[in-house]
Design an enzyme around this catalytic site. Structure first.
Site, mmCIF file in Angstrom:
data_model
loop_
_atom_site.group_PDB
_atom_site.id
_atom_site.type_symbol
_atom_site.label_atom_id
_atom_site.label_comp_id
_atom_site.label_asym_id
_atom_site.label_seq_id
_atom_site.Cartn_x
_atom_site.Cartn_y
_atom_site.Cartn_z
ATOM 1 N N LYS A 70 0.794 -1.048 0.066
ATOM 2 C CA LYS A 70 0.001 0.094 -0.036
ATOM 3 C C LYS A 70 0.583 1.231 -0.018
ATOM 4 O O LYS A 70 0.450 2.225 -0.342
ATOM 5 C CB LYS A 70 -0.964 0.165 0.982
ATOM 6 C CG LYS A 70 -2.312 -0.819 1.037
ATOM 7 C CD LYS A 70 -3.328 -0.842 2.200
ATOM 8 C CE LYS A 70 -4.502 -1.181 1.912
ATOM 9 N NZ LYS A 70 -5.510 -1.074 2.846
ATOM 10 N N ASP A 104 -10.430 3.474 1.233
ATOM 11 C CA ASP A 104 -10.738 2.766 2.405
ATOM 12 C C ASP A 104 -11.487 3.857 3.453
ATOM 13 O O ASP A 104 -12.605 3.610 4.107
ATOM 14 C CB ASP A 104 -9.501 2.478 3.242
ATOM 15 C CG ASP A 104 -8.984 1.286 2.785
ATOM 16 O OD1 ASP A 104 -9.720 0.397 2.109
ATOM 17 O OD2 ASP A 104 -7.580 1.021 2.730
ATOM 18 N N GLY A 129 -5.131 1.604 16.376
ATOM 19 C CA GLY A 129 -4.210 1.312 15.372
ATOM 20 C C GLY A 129 -3.697 2.593 14.877
ATOM 21 O O GLY A 129 -4.341 3.596 14.854
ATOM 22 N N ALA A 130 -2.608 2.748 14.190
ATOM 23 C CA ALA A 130 -2.009 3.978 13.422
ATOM 24 C C ALA A 130 -1.331 3.590 12.130
ATOM 25 O O ALA A 130 -0.560 4.219 11.772
ATOM 26 C CB ALA A 130 -1.028 4.457 14.418
ATOM 27 N N ALA A 133 -4.876 1.784 7.364
ATOM 28 C CA ALA A 133 -6.232 1.578 7.405
ATOM 29 C C ALA A 133 -6.587 2.604 8.548
ATOM 30 O O ALA A 133 -7.714 3.407 8.492
ATOM 31 C CB ALA A 133 -6.831 0.316 7.760
ATOM 32 N N ARG A 154 -0.307 0.627 20.036
ATOM 33 C CA ARG A 154 0.748 0.215 20.968
ATOM 34 C C ARG A 154 2.053 0.802 20.718
ATOM 35 O O ARG A 154 2.916 1.152 21.692
ATOM 36 C CB ARG A 154 0.945 -1.616 20.678
ATOM 37 C CG ARG A 154 -0.118 -2.324 20.933
ATOM 38 C CD ARG A 154 0.139 -3.753 20.502
ATOM 39 N NE ARG A 154 0.724 -3.880 19.330
ATOM 40 C CZ ARG A 154 0.592 -4.841 18.518
ATOM 41 N NH1 ARG A 154 0.359 -6.218 19.248
ATOM 42 N NH2 ARG A 154 1.206 -5.046 17.303
ATOM 43 N N MET A 212 -12.836 -3.222 11.576
ATOM 44 C CA MET A 212 -12.686 -3.165 9.975
ATOM 45 C C MET A 212 -12.519 -4.587 9.520
ATOM 46 O O MET A 212 -12.630 -4.757 8.381
ATOM 47 C CB MET A 212 -11.335 -2.379 9.734
ATOM 48 C CG MET A 212 -11.406 -0.891 9.896
ATOM 49 S SD MET A 212 -10.035 0.023 9.169
ATOM 50 C CE MET A 212 -10.328 1.582 9.426
ATOM 51 N N GLY A 236 -16.289 -5.238 9.084
ATOM 52 C CA GLY A 236 -15.873 -4.379 8.151
ATOM 53 C C GLY A 236 -16.259 -4.660 6.649
ATOM 54 O O GLY A 236 -15.981 -4.378 5.797
HETATM 55 P P1 NDP Z 1 -1.735 -3.198 9.311
HETATM 56 O O1 NDP Z 1 -1.244 -4.498 9.321
HETATM 57 O O2 NDP Z 1 -0.725 -2.285 8.684
HETATM 58 O O3 NDP Z 1 -2.182 -2.605 10.510
HETATM 59 C C1 NDP Z 1 -1.212 -2.863 11.839
HETATM 60 C C2 NDP Z 1 -1.978 -2.213 12.825
HETATM 61 O O4 NDP Z 1 -2.492 -3.025 13.638
HETATM 62 C C3 NDP Z 1 -0.777 -1.516 13.723
HETATM 63 O O5 NDP Z 1 -1.290 -0.461 14.053
HETATM 64 C C4 NDP Z 1 -0.560 -2.369 14.810
HETATM 65 O O6 NDP Z 1 -0.183 -1.845 15.984
HETATM 66 C C5 NDP Z 1 -1.884 -2.941 15.127
HETATM 67 N N1 NDP Z 1 -1.868 -4.153 15.705
HETATM 68 C C6 NDP Z 1 -1.852 -5.383 15.100
HETATM 69 N N2 NDP Z 1 -1.971 -6.337 16.135
HETATM 70 C C7 NDP Z 1 -2.173 -5.988 17.328
HETATM 71 C C8 NDP Z 1 -2.624 -6.266 18.454
HETATM 72 N N3 NDP Z 1 -2.749 -7.712 18.791
HETATM 73 N N4 NDP Z 1 -2.839 -5.292 19.423
HETATM 74 C C9 NDP Z 1 -3.127 -4.067 19.240
HETATM 75 N N5 NDP Z 1 -2.763 -3.578 18.073
HETATM 76 C C10 NDP Z 1 -2.376 -4.410 16.918
HETATM 77 O O7 NDP Z 1 -3.067 -3.164 8.340
HETATM 78 P P2 NDP Z 1 -3.723 -2.003 7.776
HETATM 79 O O8 NDP Z 1 -3.585 -0.735 8.670
HETATM 80 O O9 NDP Z 1 -3.743 -2.265 6.369
HETATM 81 O O10 NDP Z 1 -5.416 -2.696 8.089
HETATM 82 C C11 NDP Z 1 -5.747 -2.985 9.516
HETATM 83 C C12 NDP Z 1 -6.893 -3.883 9.197
HETATM 84 O O11 NDP Z 1 -7.960 -3.274 8.685
HETATM 85 C C13 NDP Z 1 -6.178 -5.150 8.592
HETATM 86 O O12 NDP Z 1 -6.857 -6.278 9.581
HETATM 87 C C14 NDP Z 1 -7.625 -5.138 7.545
HETATM 88 O O13 NDP Z 1 -7.795 -6.336 7.325
HETATM 89 C C15 NDP Z 1 -8.639 -4.190 7.833
HETATM 90 N N6 NDP Z 1 -8.930 -3.437 6.645
HETATM 91 C C16 NDP Z 1 -10.448 -3.591 6.026
HETATM 92 C C17 NDP Z 1 -10.785 -2.951 5.088
HETATM 93 C C18 NDP Z 1 -12.290 -3.162 4.650
HETATM 94 O O14 NDP Z 1 -12.495 -2.800 3.790
HETATM 95 N N7 NDP Z 1 -13.023 -3.867 5.629
HETATM 96 C C19 NDP Z 1 -9.928 -2.258 4.236
HETATM 97 C C20 NDP Z 1 -8.663 -1.954 4.968
HETATM 98 C C21 NDP Z 1 -8.137 -2.451 5.824
HETATM 99 P P3 NDP Z 1 1.467 -1.392 16.391
HETATM 100 O O15 NDP Z 1 1.844 -0.504 15.474
HETATM 101 O O16 NDP Z 1 1.635 -1.016 17.743
HETATM 102 O O17 NDP Z 1 2.101 -2.871 15.927
#
Ligand code: NDP
Length: 270
Positions: A70, A104, A129-130, A133, A154, A212, A236
């Protein structure tokens, strides 16, 4: 690519086998009587350059882009939409002119507007999350006029980077959260994919909880929220449908009727 299909679309990323996008795009195509193929294209890190060139040469019209590409795909874009530039990520690529877009945020917003019945889907919204998405979510919520958008993540560095790019975003640590402050929580983490929960406090929550992640029969987060007293929970699926529809517009295709598909799954009431 199927030889008879007139319009070739696909999703590039890794992994992509779990994606439910093909059923969404197939439903749009069937409803409009269009001959569309939507392929799941497993493309690992390092293979994007080659794959994009191949897909362009093969006549693909548009692509959705997911992890891990992305951000990297932005280097291949000749132009970016404002919302892609704001989110700092591309999920939709028009191949003819290499235009990158991000659908998104608008997809999430449309689903939240449907759920809440309001153009501004909350007064105080917490985004978990940060990453990409979450950035799209914060930008869309702020653009819709939500006054207070708070982010918990986190990794504090990632949260700080988000707030620097999206001024007005408040940051909060998980261990200092007061859930009663929020009328909507959007889980933009990928935690539910592994059946995990972000480190949320054991407090009651009476608002709306939106995950999501698309999960049949709910997600770890929506079940957590139901246990805490949330008045409404959603996964989502609606966002997936809405962002896919917006991608069609970016690709120069007619806007699909999302209400029809959502109603068929019992998501939309009107
Ligand atoms: P990323 O993998 O880039 O997101 C990672 C994020 O999730 C980080 O902020 C990370 O935190 C956090 N995270 C992961 N595991 C944990 C946990 N156990 N506890 C707390 N925080 C956690 O993915 P995207 O940003 O691209 O997407 C996020 C989600 O949204 C995905 O699961 C995706 O499937 C969903 N999505 C759905 C869409 C839809 O149309 N329904 C469209 C786009 C996305 P840290 O930085 O602290 O590691």
């Amino acid at each position: 690519m199927s030889d008879g299909a007139a319009i070739h679309l696909g999703l590039v990323g890794s992994p992509v086998s779990h994606s439910r996008s093909p059923e969404v795009h197939a439903a749009f195509a069937a409803a409009q009587g269009l001959d569309v193929s939507y392929e799941l294209l497993e493309v690992g890190e390092g293979a994007l350059d080659h794959e994009l060139a191949e897909l362009r040469a093969a006549g693909f019209r548009g692509l959705n882009v997911t992890l891990p590409h992305k951000l990297a795909v932005m280097d291949h874009c000749a132009s970016l939409s404002e919302r892609a530039a704001t989110a700092g990520a591309v999920n939709t690529l028009r191949l003819e002119d290499l235009h990158g877009d991000n659908t998104d945020g608008i997809g999430l917003l449309r689903d939240l507007q449907r759920i809440t019945g309001s153009d501004v889907p909350g007064d105080e919204v917490l985004v978990l999350g940060a990453s990409g998405a979450a950035r799209a979510a914060v930008a869309a919520l702020q653009g819709a006029g939500v006054g207070g958008v708070c982010v918990a993540n986190r990794d504090p560095g990632r949260a700080t980077a988000l707030a620097a790019d999206l001024p007005g975003t408040q940051l909060v640590r998980y261990d200092e959260l007061e859930l009663a402050r929020y009328d909507l929580i959007v889980n933009a983490t990928s935690a539910s994919l592994g059946g995990e929960l972000p480190p949320l406090p054991a407090q009651p929550f009476a608002g709306i909880a939106y995950d999501m992640v698309v999960g049949r029969g709910g997600t770890a987060f929506t079940r957590w929220a139901e246990d805490r007293g949330a008045r409404c929970t959603a996964d989502g699926w609606g966002m997936l449908v809405e962002q896919a529809a917006e991608s069609w517009v970016t690709w120069g295709l007619p806007r699909p009727d999302t209400g029809r598909l959502l109603r068929s799954r019992g998501v939309a009431s009107s």
